[in-house]
Design a protein around this motif. Structure first.
Motif, PDB file in Angstrom:
ATOM      1  N   ALA A  37      59.982  42.446  41.790  1.00 50.88           N
ATOM      2  CA  ALA A  37      59.868  43.863  42.120  1.00 50.88           C
ATOM      3  C   ALA A  37      60.265  44.687  40.910  1.00 50.88           C
ATOM      4  CB  ALA A  37      60.750  44.219  43.308  1.00 50.88           C
ATOM      5  N   LEU A 173      51.002  44.761  43.197  1.00 51.06           N
ATOM      6  CA  LEU A 173      50.931  45.677  44.328  1.00 51.06           C
ATOM      7  C   LEU A 173      51.612  46.977  43.937  1.00 51.06           C
ATOM      8  CD1 LEU A 173      51.812  43.113  47.151  1.00 51.06           C
ATOM      9  CD2 LEU A 173      49.585  43.610  46.120  1.00 51.06           C
ATOM     10  N   SER A 189      53.586  43.920  54.894  1.00 51.55           N
ATOM     11  CA  SER A 189      54.564  42.937  54.415  1.00 51.55           C
ATOM     12  C   SER A 189      54.271  41.548  54.972  1.00 51.55           C
ATOM     13  CB  SER A 189      55.976  43.373  54.818  1.00 51.55           C
ATOM     14  OG  SER A 189      56.298  44.625  54.258  1.00 51.55           O
ATOM     15  N   VAL A 192      51.686  39.877  52.790  1.00 50.71           N
ATOM     16  CA  VAL A 192      52.231  39.397  51.514  1.00 50.71           C
ATOM     17  C   VAL A 192      53.075  38.144  51.728  1.00 50.71           C
ATOM     18  CG1 VAL A 192      53.705  39.964  49.545  1.00 50.71           C
ATOM     19  CG2 VAL A 192      52.204  41.718  50.537  1.00 50.71           C
ATOM     20  N   LEU A 204      55.713  43.570  42.792  1.00 53.50           N
ATOM     21  CA  LEU A 204      55.772  44.737  43.666  1.00 53.50           C
ATOM     22  C   LEU A 204      56.306  45.915  42.873  1.00 53.50           C
ATOM     23  CD1 LEU A 204      57.580  43.088  46.731  1.00 53.50           C
ATOM     24  CD2 LEU A 204      55.123  43.127  46.269  1.00 53.50           C
ATOM     25  N   THR A 206      57.530  49.623  43.332  1.00 50.64           N
ATOM     26  CA  THR A 206      57.929  50.475  44.451  1.00 50.64           C
ATOM     27  C   THR A 206      59.068  51.392  44.061  1.00 50.64           C
ATOM     28  OG1 THR A 206      58.669  50.464  46.759  1.00 50.64           O
ATOM     29  CG2 THR A 206      59.556  48.742  45.340  1.00 50.64           C
TER      30      THR A 206
END
Length: 263
Positions: A37, A173, A189, A192, A204, A206
């Motif tokens: 992430a 993403l 979610s 994924v 990810l 975000t």
């Protein structure tokens, strides 16, 4: 195992007839089997990174490299990167009238198969039906023109449906949680998490911890000033949610102004 590596990447974009430097020596390495992430304040280059990895021509790579399984992909066009196993779920997917969801996905699936071995129609439709059901989507969606008239939530589910059907090695993403209510976030979610495994990795991008409550990352990276300044586990995202970016910036001794700070 496949690897995706970004090495000392400097990227700029044309802005009012001037080259604006956005990425400033960014380094990142990930492997299949891992969920990464990236979080960071507005304007730090998170979406620039995702678009550059996929080969968006409006971004100029000044120096550095992007390697897929040890091979530079800087000269590869977008379609070659996609065929090789890279996938980008965009913040704002384009509407394509005249091309149905099913037609688009079938063409994308076949693009990753040998030319003389297209997916059998029966096999494709069976998997499509199963995938749509998993994402609480109806078969009617398969016959609609790609993203045309879709709500924001429908577009995000559609991106995940494409990912699940195409089965990339690496999925990027980009703010896939943006604008989703809790129910839609859980559905996205779910898609994924069903992909997690030795042959799949995801990046990810975000702003919010809430996505990471449903998709637990193996690594969390913080971007500031166009590069990654700190890496940790899932607890790092929770800390950012509680403390914000300014405290981390000051702790690291970085001379970076955050976009949302008062002038």
């Amino acid at each position: 195992m496949s690897t995706l590596e970004v090495k000392d990447l400097y990227v700029s974009v044309q802005d009012n007839n001037e080259e604006k430097q956005i990425l400033k020596g960014l380094n990142l390495k990930m492997s299949t089997g891992e969920i990464h992430a990236i979080m960071g304040p507005n304007g730090t280059g998170k979406s620039t990174l995702s678009s550059t990895i996929m080969g968006d021509a409006k971004y100029h790579i000044n120096s550095g490299d992007i390697l897929l399984n040890g091979e530079s992909i800087l000269d590869w066009p977008v379609d070659q990167r996609a065929r090789a196993g890279l996938f980008l779920a965009m913040q704002y997917p384009a509407e394509i009238p005249g091309v149905t969801n099913a037609e688009f996905v079938k063409a994308a699936v076949n693009a990753r198969r040998p030319k003389n071995d297209p997916v059998p129609m029966g096999e494709f439709m069976k998997e499509l039906q199963s995938t749509l059901k998993t994402l609480d989507m109806t078969m009617e969606m398969a016959g609609r023109y790609l993203n045309q008239g879709f709500s924001g939530g429908e577009k995000k589910r559609n991106e995940i449906m494409q990912m699940m059907m195409i089965k990339p090695s690496f999925a990027i993403l980009d703010e896939i949680d943006s604008g989703l209510d809790i129910d839609a976030l859980k559905v996205v979610s779910r898609g994924v998490n069903l992909m997690r495994g030795d042959n799949f990795g995801a990046l990810l991008i975000t702003h919010y911890q809430r996505l990471l409550n449903y998709i637990e990352p193996d690594f969390v990276h913080v971007m500031m000033g166009g590069k990654i300044v700190k890496t940790g586990d899932a607890s790092l995202a929770k800390r950012l949610e509680n403390e914000g970016y300014a405290k981390l910036r000051d702790e690291l001794g970085l001379d970076i102004k955050l976009v949302d700070e008062d002038a």
